[in-house]
Write a protein that holds these residues in place. Structure first.
Motif, PDB file in Angstrom:
ATOM      1  N   TRP A   1       0.831  -1.222   0.000  1.00  0.00           N
ATOM      2  CA  TRP A   1       0.000   0.000   0.000  1.00  0.00           C
ATOM      3  C   TRP A   1       0.859   1.263   0.000  1.00  0.00           C
ATOM      4  N   TYR A   2       1.974   1.235   0.696  1.00  0.00           N
ATOM      5  CA  TYR A   2       2.784   2.442   0.865  1.00  0.00           C
ATOM      6  C   TYR A   2       3.711   2.724  -0.318  1.00  0.00           C
ATOM      7  N   LEU A   3       3.919   1.750  -1.198  1.00  0.00           N
ATOM      8  CA  LEU A   3       4.987   1.864  -2.184  1.00  0.00           C
ATOM      9  C   LEU A   3       4.774   2.989  -3.191  1.00  0.00           C
ATOM     10  N   LEU A   4       3.560   3.163  -3.676  1.00  0.00           N
ATOM     11  CA  LEU A   4       3.321   4.212  -4.670  1.00  0.00           C
ATOM     12  C   LEU A   4       3.548   5.597  -4.084  1.00  0.00           C
ATOM     13  N   TYR A   5       3.210   5.770  -2.806  1.00  0.00           N
ATOM     14  CA  TYR A   5       3.431   7.055  -2.149  1.00  0.00           C
ATOM     15  C   TYR A   5       4.930   7.327  -1.955  1.00  0.00           C
ATOM     16  N   GLU A   6       5.712   6.272  -1.863  1.00  0.00           N
ATOM     17  CA  GLU A   6       7.147   6.420  -1.598  1.00  0.00           C
ATOM     18  C   GLU A   6       7.995   6.359  -2.857  1.00  0.00           C
ATOM     19  N   GLU A   7       7.482   5.700  -3.900  1.00  0.00           N
ATOM     20  CA  GLU A   7       8.209   5.573  -5.161  1.00  0.00           C
ATOM     21  C   GLU A   7       7.191   5.658  -6.302  1.00  0.00           C
ATOM     22  N   PRO A   8       6.986   6.869  -6.855  1.00  0.00           N
ATOM     23  CA  PRO A   8       5.930   7.066  -7.858  1.00  0.00           C
ATOM     24  C   PRO A   8       6.046   6.165  -9.083  1.00  0.00           C
ATOM     25  N   THR A   9       7.252   5.702  -9.426  1.00  0.00           N
ATOM     26  CA  THR A   9       7.388   4.842 -10.605  1.00  0.00           C
ATOM     27  C   THR A   9       6.777   3.467 -10.377  1.00  0.00           C
ATOM     28  N   TYR A  10       6.390   3.151  -9.137  1.00  0.00           N
ATOM     29  CA  TYR A  10       5.704   1.894  -8.862  1.00  0.00           C
ATOM     30  C   TYR A  10       4.427   1.772  -9.685  1.00  0.00           C
ATOM     31  N   GLY A  11       3.741   2.877  -9.912  1.00  0.00           N
ATOM     32  CA  GLY A  11       2.631   2.911 -10.856  1.00  0.00           C
ATOM     33  C   GLY A  11       1.264   2.649 -10.258  1.00  0.00           C
ATOM     34  N   ILE A  12       0.267   3.349 -10.797  1.00  0.00           N
ATOM     35  CA  ILE A  12      -1.096   3.249 -10.291  1.00  0.00           C
ATOM     36  C   ILE A  12      -1.671   1.857 -10.496  1.00  0.00           C
ATOM     37  N   ALA A  13      -1.281   1.148 -11.557  1.00  0.00           N
ATOM     38  CA  ALA A  13      -1.821  -0.193 -11.804  1.00  0.00           C
ATOM     39  C   ALA A  13      -1.454  -1.143 -10.679  1.00  0.00           C
ATOM     40  N   ASN A  14      -0.233  -1.044 -10.184  1.00  0.00           N
ATOM     41  CA  ASN A  14       0.181  -1.890  -9.060  1.00  0.00           C
ATOM     42  C   ASN A  14      -0.577  -1.528  -7.791  1.00  0.00           C
ATOM     43  N   GLN A  15      -0.887  -0.238  -7.632  1.00  0.00           N
ATOM     44  CA  GLN A  15      -1.635   0.193  -6.448  1.00  0.00           C
ATOM     45  C   GLN A  15      -3.069  -0.340  -6.494  1.00  0.00           C
ATOM     46  N   LEU A  16      -3.709  -0.209  -7.626  1.00  0.00           N
ATOM     47  CA  LEU A  16      -5.088  -0.686  -7.748  1.00  0.00           C
ATOM     48  C   LEU A  16      -5.170  -2.201  -7.633  1.00  0.00           C
ATOM     49  N   ASP A  17      -4.070  -2.882  -7.910  1.00  0.00           N
ATOM     50  CA  ASP A  17      -4.034  -4.349  -7.835  1.00  0.00           C
ATOM     51  C   ASP A  17      -4.338  -4.867  -6.430  1.00  0.00           C
TER      52      ASP A  17
ATOM     53  N   GLN B   1      -4.150  14.380  -6.622  1.00  0.00           N
ATOM     54  CA  GLN B   1      -4.112  15.630  -5.866  1.00  0.00           C
ATOM     55  C   GLN B   1      -2.812  15.769  -5.059  1.00  0.00           C
ATOM     56  N   ILE B   2      -2.086  14.682  -4.904  1.00  0.00           N
ATOM     57  CA  ILE B   2      -0.868  14.708  -4.088  1.00  0.00           C
ATOM     58  C   ILE B   2       0.297  15.186  -4.945  1.00  0.00           C
ATOM     59  N   PRO B   3       0.984  16.250  -4.556  1.00  0.00           N
ATOM     60  CA  PRO B   3       2.110  16.760  -5.356  1.00  0.00           C
ATOM     61  C   PRO B   3       3.190  15.692  -5.557  1.00  0.00           C
ATOM     62  N   THR B   4       3.655  15.555  -6.780  1.00  0.00           N
ATOM     63  CA  THR B   4       4.677  14.557  -7.084  1.00  0.00           C
ATOM     64  C   THR B   4       6.039  14.935  -6.513  1.00  0.00           C
ATOM     65  N   THR B   5       6.183  16.186  -6.074  1.00  0.00           N
ATOM     66  CA  THR B   5       7.455  16.617  -5.496  1.00  0.00           C
ATOM     67  C   THR B   5       7.596  16.216  -4.021  1.00  0.00           C
ATOM     68  N   TRP B   6       6.512  15.796  -3.402  1.00  0.00           N
ATOM     69  CA  TRP B   6       6.575  15.393  -1.998  1.00  0.00           C
ATOM     70  C   TRP B   6       7.380  14.100  -1.835  1.00  0.00           C
ATOM     71  N   LYS B   7       8.059  14.013  -0.718  1.00  0.00           N
ATOM     72  CA  LYS B   7       8.707  12.772  -0.311  1.00  0.00           C
ATOM     73  C   LYS B   7       7.930  12.217   0.884  1.00  0.00           C
ATOM     74  N   ASN B   8       7.565  10.936   0.821  1.00  0.00           N
ATOM     75  CA  ASN B   8       6.756  10.314   1.862  1.00  0.00           C
ATOM     76  C   ASN B   8       7.438   9.052   2.377  1.00  0.00           C
ATOM     77  N   ALA B   9       7.254   8.791   3.656  1.00  0.00           N
ATOM     78  CA  ALA B   9       7.797   7.575   4.267  1.00  0.00           C
ATOM     79  C   ALA B   9       6.803   7.066   5.295  1.00  0.00           C
ATOM     80  N   HIS B  10       6.672   5.737   5.372  1.00  0.00           N
ATOM     81  CA  HIS B  10       5.707   5.102   6.270  1.00  0.00           C
ATOM     82  C   HIS B  10       6.421   3.996   7.044  1.00  0.00           C
TER      83      HIS B  10
END
Length: 307
Positions: A45-61, A88-97
């Motif tokens: 769940w956290y990967l797309l927020y932490e690494e945008p290249t993970y991709g929305i398709a993997n998130q929806l999976d 809506q989340i800026p792509t410039t943000w860095k996130n960690a969980h």
């Protein structure tokens, strides 16, 4: 019995697990693969927020098509609304969980309730490069789906505190490697003993250096899973001392100890303890990282549970 014991020794020495495994009930051992499958999805769940290249398709999976997600950003129902909210989340943000604790409850119908407490870090929201810190609680529901992995049907995120941190520390490697480890365990523990899904998480040149001998091709792995890997009626593993680091060549090293609980076909409960060292290659656009090498050291040999 001796044949089963020797075979079970092999599975104990080639899989994963934490301290206190001896206290597990029979039901907890039998449901262990479902718990690992659930935790796989949590860390994914956290990967797309932490690494945008993970991709929305993997998130929806990992999400049921009719998932309901409630957070500080509002409520989203279904894949389309959730994807719009992500935009809506800026792509410039860095996130960690950083996952601090989890509680998994598995119902008789296979439904899962998962609660997770995490520390969230963000760099980008506050001015002057300051790092925002927040303690969050995730209350979630998951339902069985095709294969071993369940899908989220409901996710509620509540904020418990807010402050700042001295520095931003990425958790991508940690969540990426934990997702892989939990998925490996879910597949190995699954009573269906289906080897095919494991192909996705093995590198082309993988080596599984088990105590029973090294395996370097998929047919060899299938033979192991159908033989030593199937010698127990049920088993589960807890992870202790998990550590990961990214190496200079871009691969990851993962080191951990495991306490193993198994139940033989005659209902004898068994214990073992091992240390694993993995080398993992990661394409962040793929669903999972892949195991290149798995080394296993037996710390406490296979033995019957006392009492």
């Amino acid at each position: 019995m001796i044949r089963n014991a020797l075979a079970a020794t092999a599975i104990a020495a080639s899989l994963i697990i934490p301290a206190g495994a001896a206290d597990l009930t029979t039901r907890e051992i039998e449901n262990g693969f479902k718990r690992h499958a659930t935790l796989t999805q949590l860390h994914r769940w956290y990967l797309l927020y932490e690494e945008p290249t993970y991709g929305i398709a993997n998130q929806l999976d990992i999400l049921d098509p009719y998932v309901r997600v409630v957070s500080g950003l509002g409520e989203a129902n279904g894949h389309e609304e959730y994807a719009e909210r992500l935009n809506q989340i800026p792509t410039t943000w860095k996130n960690a969980h950083d996952v601090k604790s989890t509680e998994v409850t598995i119902a008789d119908d296979g439904g899962v309730s998962l609660t997770a407490n995490i520390t969230y870090l963000n760099q980008g929201l506050l001015p002057d490069g300051k790092v925002r810190s927040a303690d969050l609680t995730y209350t979630t529901k998951l339902t069985p789906a095709d294969g071993v992995l369940p899908k989220f049907t409901a996710i509620k995120i509540a904020q418990n505190s807010e402050g700042t941190a001295e520095a931003f520390e990425s958790q991508y490697g940690n969540n990426r490697m934990r997702a892989l480890v939990h998925y490996w365990l879910a597949l190995i523990e699954d009573p269906s003993r289906d080897a095919e899904p494991v192909r996705e998480i093995l590198a082309d040149d993988f080596v599984l250096d088990f105590s029973s001998g090294a395996i370097s091709d998929f047919d060899g792995f299938k033979t192991w899973l159908a033989g030593p890997g199937s010698a127990v009626r049920a088993s589960t593993h807890k992870i202790e001392g998990f550590a990961q680091r990214k190496l200079d060549d871009g691969t990851y090293e993962v080191v951990m100890k495991f306490d193993w609980n198994g139940i033989l076909p005659n209902d004898t409960e068994m214990l073992a303890r091992t240390r694993h060292t993995w080398i993992v290659e990661d394409d962040p656009t793929a669903r999972f990282a892949r195991i290149k090498r798995m080394g296993v050291e037996v710390l406490e040999p296979f033995r019957p549970k006392e009492g």
